[in-house]
Write an enzyme that holds these catalytic residues in place. Structure first.
Site, short mmCIF file in Angstrom:
data_model
loop_
_atom_site.label_atom_id
_atom_site.label_comp_id
_atom_site.label_asym_id
_atom_site.label_seq_id
_atom_site.Cartn_x
_atom_site.Cartn_y
_atom_site.Cartn_z
N TYR A 157 -27.15 -18.12 22.37
CA TYR A 157 -27.91 -19.00 22.02
C TYR A 157 -28.77 -19.30 20.95
CZ TYR A 157 -32.06 -21.33 22.92
OH TYR A 157 -33.59 -22.28 22.29
N LYS A 161 -27.89 -23.43 19.60
CA LYS A 161 -28.51 -24.46 19.05
C LYS A 161 -27.95 -24.52 17.33
CE LYS A 161 -32.01 -25.29 20.34
NZ LYS A 161 -32.28 -26.65 21.29
#
Length: 358
Positions: A157, A161
């Site tokens: 994740y 990002k």
């Protein structure tokens, strides 16, 4: 009327049009936790708001909803046409284990947002990033925005990002009147939070909140959702061709670092659950989690498991990770609207339905 408004150099109808457009925005991911709070504060401040999301999560007659796929310019364009500012806060939850979804939404989808913004004539794009883009599982104390991106991100994740933030900040182009900035919150919490508080209470119900990892003194940032929204709106209102905000990232925090386990204990006790009392050394917890991860990897061809006790979560629970928001204070006048004490109280009261009956 014209005599009373001598400062207007453009015809009055055009001036009004420009003013109205400046107060018109789109919140991508506006049906999510942060997105809904963003919509509410924008409406309260006089903005006209569009929401783009994969599904409609609430009703509001003052909001125009557009549903579709973030990666489709055809779906996205109608939501962006005629607005000056876009807030992009759409993202899968970090707890998801879907690597393909993270990459598709956070990176491919964001590239489509940028291109569609340009096509639709949007002037400002404000991204919801994450302070974790510089975190590698070791202590960060009062970290500033000039820290390098993590070479070994704590999870996939966060890796996506980083890709997302890079592409948004790299798209800043004042010569073409397209301005971008990124807001890096950390540990967002508050009413209607679908992750932190519900997951914490579910763990407590299962007897999994008895141990403190480490000595319990590691300070972290938890940031109340209203303060995160306030930071986004300030960034949008201060972003212009001649400001230092363009193409830069900004930490937005409660400016009150708190011991990780103290924060969790306040939520737990506020909802009538016992706070963790036993201590387990950080190094032991980390290597136990590493062992569990290796075992899961070995048996994954036969059995699919998603362990909650992972090295990443141990690192988040047992290290210092708090950040300076001095840059946001200086360049956009940021100050938290809600203190930590009030934020915890508001959050606990909002989750009365999860309170343990004594």
């Amino acid at each position: 009327l014209r005599e009373k408004l001598p400062i207007l150099s453009t015809p009055l109808p055009l001036a009004i049009l420009l003013f109205l457009q400046a107060k018109r925005c789109t919140v991508i991911g506006g049906c999510g936790f942060l997105g809904q709070h963003m919509v509410e504060q924008l409406l309260a401040r006089g903005y006209a708001v569009n929401v783009f999301d994969i599904r409609q999560g609430f009703d509001n007659p003052r909001v125009q909803f557009f549903l579709g796929d973030l990666c489709s310019q055809q779906d996205l364009y109608p939501a962006l046409k005629g607005v000056s500012t876009v807030f992009h806060c759409a993202s899968p939850p970090p707890s998801s284990n879907n690597r393909e979804l993270f990459y598709r939404v956070n990176y491919i989808g964001t590239k489509n947002v940028i291109e569609t913004c340009k096509e639709a004539g949007v002037q400002k794009l404000i991204l919801t990033s994450s302070a974790s883009v510089t975190f590698e599982g070791v202590d960060i104390k009062n970290g500033t925005e000039d820290r390098p991106y993590a070479m070994k991100p704590i999870d996939y994740y966060t890796e996506t990002k980083i890709l997302q933030e890079r592409v948004v900040l790299g798209a800043h182009d004042p010569e073409k009147n397209f301005l971008t900035t990124a807001i890096r919150p950390h540990g967002i919490f508050g009413p209607r939070d679908p992750q932190l508080v519900p997951i914490l209470i579910e763990a407590a119900k299962k007897g999994k909140m008895k141990f403190v990892i480490g000595n319990g003194k590691n300070l972290v940032d938890f940031t109340f959702v209203e303060n995160v929204v306030h930071g986004h709106i300030l960034a949008a209102e201060h972003l212009s061709r001649d400001t230092a905000l363009g193409g830069k990232a900004f930490h937005i925090t409660n400016d009150e670092p708190i011991p990780f386990w103290t924060f969790l204990s306040r939520i737990l006790t506020g909802l009538n659950y016992e706070a963790p009392t036993y201590h387990i050394p950080y190094w032991l917890a980390y290597y136990l989690a590493l062992l569990v991860s290796l075992l899961v990897m070995v048996i994954s061809p036969v059995i699919q498991l998603q362990p909650t006790f992972t090295p990443m979560r141990v690192a988040l629970a047992g290290t210092f990770h708090y950040y300076s928001c001095e840059k946001a204070k200086k360049l956009m006048g940021y100050r938290p609207l809600v203190t930590m004490d009030d934020a915890v109280d508001k959050t606990v009261r909002s989750f009365h339905h999860l309170r343990k009956v004594m």
